[in-house]
Write an enzyme that holds these catalytic residues in place. Structure first.
Site, PDB file in Angstrom:
ATOM      1  CG  ASP A   1       2.206 -10.353   7.944  1.00  0.00           C
ATOM      2  OD1 ASP A   1       1.142 -10.636   7.663  1.00  0.00           O
ATOM      3  OD2 ASP A   1       2.996  -9.259   7.350  1.00  0.00           O
TER       4      ASP A   1
ATOM      5  CE  LYS B   1     -18.356  -5.315   7.146  1.00  0.00           C
ATOM      6  NZ  LYS B   1     -19.144  -4.856   8.524  1.00  0.00           N
TER       7      LYS B   1
ATOM      8  CD  GLN C   1     -16.201  -1.408   9.792  1.00  0.00           C
ATOM      9  OE1 GLN C   1     -16.976  -2.194  10.543  1.00  0.00           O
ATOM     10  NE2 GLN C   1     -17.087  -0.959   8.782  1.00  0.00           N
TER      11      GLN C   1
ATOM     12  CB  CYS D   1      28.484  -1.847  -9.774  1.00  0.00           C
ATOM     13  SG  CYS D   1      29.356  -2.754  -8.672  1.00  0.00           S
TER      14      CYS D   1
ATOM     15  CD  GLU E   1      22.627   2.743  -8.159  1.00  0.00           C
ATOM     16  OE1 GLU E   1      23.681   3.305  -8.608  1.00  0.00           O
ATOM     17  OE2 GLU E   1      22.730   1.391  -8.180  1.00  0.00           O
TER      18      GLU E   1
ATOM     19  CD  GLU F   1      30.516 -11.682 -10.357  1.00  0.00           C
ATOM     20  OE1 GLU F   1      30.963 -10.619 -10.623  1.00  0.00           O
ATOM     21  OE2 GLU F   1      29.427 -11.991  -9.735  1.00  0.00           O
TER      22      GLU F   1
ATOM     23  CG  LEU G   1      -1.878  -0.946   1.434  1.00  0.00           C
ATOM     24  CD1 LEU G   1      -2.898  -0.706   2.778  1.00  0.00           C
ATOM     25  CD2 LEU G   1      -2.844  -0.928   0.109  1.00  0.00           C
TER      26      LEU G   1
ATOM     27  CG  ASP H   1      10.298   0.733   2.290  1.00  0.00           C
ATOM     28  OD1 ASP H   1       9.516   1.194   1.145  1.00  0.00           O
ATOM     29  OD2 ASP H   1       9.587  -0.305   2.795  1.00  0.00           O
TER      30      ASP H   1
ATOM     31  CG  MET I   1      33.337   0.480 -14.815  1.00  0.00           C
ATOM     32  SD  MET I   1      34.260   0.663 -13.390  1.00  0.00           S
ATOM     33  CE  MET I   1      35.467  -0.627 -13.288  1.00  0.00           C
TER      34      MET I   1
ATOM     35  CG  HIS J   1      25.981   0.664  -6.763  1.00  0.00           C
ATOM     36  ND1 HIS J   1      25.120   0.157  -7.659  1.00  0.00           N
ATOM     37  CD2 HIS J   1      26.748   0.004  -6.142  1.00  0.00           C
ATOM     38  CE1 HIS J   1      25.692  -1.315  -7.779  1.00  0.00           C
ATOM     39  NE2 HIS J   1      26.753  -1.217  -6.535  1.00  0.00           N
TER      40      HIS J   1
END
Ligand code: GLN
Length: 540
Positions: free
Chosen positions: A148, A190, A193, A382, A510, A406, A15, A71, A385, A508
């Site tokens: 939960d 509802k 509620q 990263c 961003e 890697e 939400l 977040d 690049m 990074h």
């Protein structure tokens, strides 16, 4: 004295609790209050660092190198905040702390239990942020949905926290959904509620209800929600769905009086609010015309959340250039040599994001090659690049099987290799090169021009690095090293000399872009993409 606002969510997930917390933070800052925001995540992982993007979306990295929930990215983008590892708490961290204490014998023979030991540790972590940062208001978002099982200790802890600190200094905000049902499009109260009554079962009675809704709430509905949920009518706030951008949310919340009621209930002065800068930014985002098409060539482009900060940073860059950014999410495994022209038709800039593992690598390298040869603006972040370096080695230097170790430990040309400090690492969690590190920019590079600085500090999350013995040959042939660590041991950025805009960065950027201040690299990348678009249309 810090005041505390706890944000819980009901009815269903997604939400926008994170955006709600960020928006409230933004509104309070615009009234001159000092704030901090923290996130409580009820999962048992210590942090999301080892989770797959399919499970968790992006891993957001803070300045101090914590791998956290995405977040925290919203919190930073909506406010002036720069958060730390203290702002992100998980069940895993809480239990680890308690169990370590138990092993040391700190509990003096007592039985260790959820109440009080786990709840005490949760409360300690909330207080720790208040003591360390000393904000006027600390906003605490509780992850998950009321009901939960995993969330119960956190709810119990905040219930107790109000007892400890006092009603006057704490506020419970509950975010719910008012769905619209049936042919008559009737909004239904509802589920709200039910979710409030679920919250009351654990002893929490919300002070403010933030109701996500697609329709205006009528006075009748407000009074019904108020009566059934035992929340003052003026504290039933409609959170109307946004039209175009998430950055409208603070304006919508502000109009509905969300911050007014919060301040009133916390007994804080309703200082004057000046949202002019925010309005200007939203105006630009919602009215600017023209657009550039940016392809983001990644492995997880079907997930909205996997490259969240990159998508947002592109939007910020667009806003500062007065142009919409049309993001084309390109699944990189579908990039094939014989389809390159078709795939990139109408694209004005290409961004190759970070990532791990071999899947999709060859597609990324092909993407980079296309951009290099056709002078399309290319921004490698990263792993992006690293792919620029591998591509250059293979196709310009002629090192056919050049690779990162890697993906291929046997390669004749390991142009990207494991950082020395990483060679003995056994545990995967929290062991990369993480967080803000300084880098020195080389004079007369495009990068130095973009930043207008000699030294920068950017956030990192990687294990592999440019292999230094290839520096010279690459520079000779047109891949410039444009930034290094201050001791010159690590390459932090590269750029193509013979290209209008081809920049790869090991860090990074961003994570440093904000709604009110786009990161310079994203601003410049969008500008270059616009220029490319103009050039293209002039050519046809
Ligand atoms: N897998 C690469 C490394 O560990 C890149 C990491 C990244 O893109 N975040 O160095």
């Amino acid at each position: 004295m810090t005041k505390y606002i706890f944000i819980t969510g009901g009815v269903c997930s997604s939400l926008g609790k994170g955006i709600a917390a960020s928006s409230l933070g933004c509104l309070l800052e615009h009234r001159g209050y000092g704030i901090s925001i923290m996130k409580m995540d009820p999962y048992i992982n210590i942090d999301p660092g080892t989770m797959s993007p399919y499970q968790h979306g992006e891993v957001y990295v803070t300045d101090d190198g914590a791998e956290t929930d995405l977040d925290l990215g919203h919190y930073e983008r909506f406010t002036s905040l720069s958060l730390s590892r203290l702002n992100s708490v998980t069940t895993g961290q809480v239990y680890r702390e308690v169990i370590e204490k138990e092993r040391k014998g700190d509990y003096l023979g007592r039985t260790v239990q959820v109440i009080p030991h786990i709840t005490n540790e949760i409360k300690r972590r909330i207080s720790l942020v208040a003591e360390t940062v000393n904000p006027d208001v600390l906003i605490v978002e509780i992850g998950g949905t009321v009901g939960d099982i995993e969330g119960v200790p956190f709810l119990e802890a905040i219930r107790q926290f109000r007892l400890d600190v006092g009603v006057q200094d704490t506020l419970f905000v509950h975010l719910t959904l008012i769905p619209v049902v049936g042919a008559s499009m009737e909004p239904k109260t509802k589920p709200t509620q039910h979710s409030v009554s679920k919250l009351r079962e654990i002893g929490i009675s919300p002070d403010v209800l933030l109701c996500r809704t697609g329709v205006e709430l009528t006075p009748e509905m407000r009074s019904k929600i108020s009566m059934f949920c035992n929340v003052e009518e003026k504290a039933v706030i409609a959170a109307l769905d946004i039209k175009k951008t998430i950055y409208e949310v603070p304006l919508i919340h502000g109009q509905e009086g969300f911050d007014d009621i919060v301040l009133e209930k916390l007994g804080l002065e309703k200082r004057q609010k000046n949202l002019d800068d925010w309005k200007r930014m939203v105006d630009r985002l919602t009215t600017q015309d023209g657009s550039v098409r940016i392809a983001v060539a990644g492995k997880y482009t079907e997930l909205n959340d996997a490259y969240k900060s990159i998508y947002e940073a592109l939007v910020h860059g667009g806003a500062e250039n007065g142009v919409n950014v049309d993001i084309v999410k390109l699944k990189v495994e579908n990039v094939k040599e014989d389809r390159l022209r078709e795939i990139f038709a109408g694209i004005h800039g290409i961004l190759v994001p970070g990532g791990f593992g071999e899947r999709g690598i060859e597609g990324k390298i092909l993407t980079v090659k296309y951009a290099r040869e056709r002078s399309v603006p290319i921004f490698g972040i990263c792993l992006g690049m690293q792919c620029m370096v591998i591509e250059f080695a293979r196709n310009v230097l002629g090192y056919e099987n050049a690779n990162s170790t890697e993906f291929d430990v046997e390669t004749d040309h390991p142009v990207i290799s494991l950082m020395e400090e990483q060679s003995d690492v056994v545990n995967m969690g929290g062991t990369m090169r993480l967080g803000s590190q300084p880098a020195v920019l080389r004079k007369d590079t495009k990068l130095a021009g973009v930043y207008g600085l000699d030294v920068i500090s950017e956030r990192h999350r990687h294990r592999y690095e440019f292999t230094n013995r290839y520096r010279e040959i690459m520079e000779e042939r047109g891949l410039r090293i444009s930034a290094t660590s201050p001791d010159d041991t690590l390459v932090e950025a590269v750029e193509l000399t013979d290209h209008p805009w081809a920049i790869g960065v090991q860090f990074h950027p961003e994570f440093r872009s904000k709604a009110l201040a786009a990161h310079p690299l994203f601003r410049s990348f969008i500008e270059a993409s616009e220029q490319y678009k103009r050039g293209e249309s002039e050519a046809t």
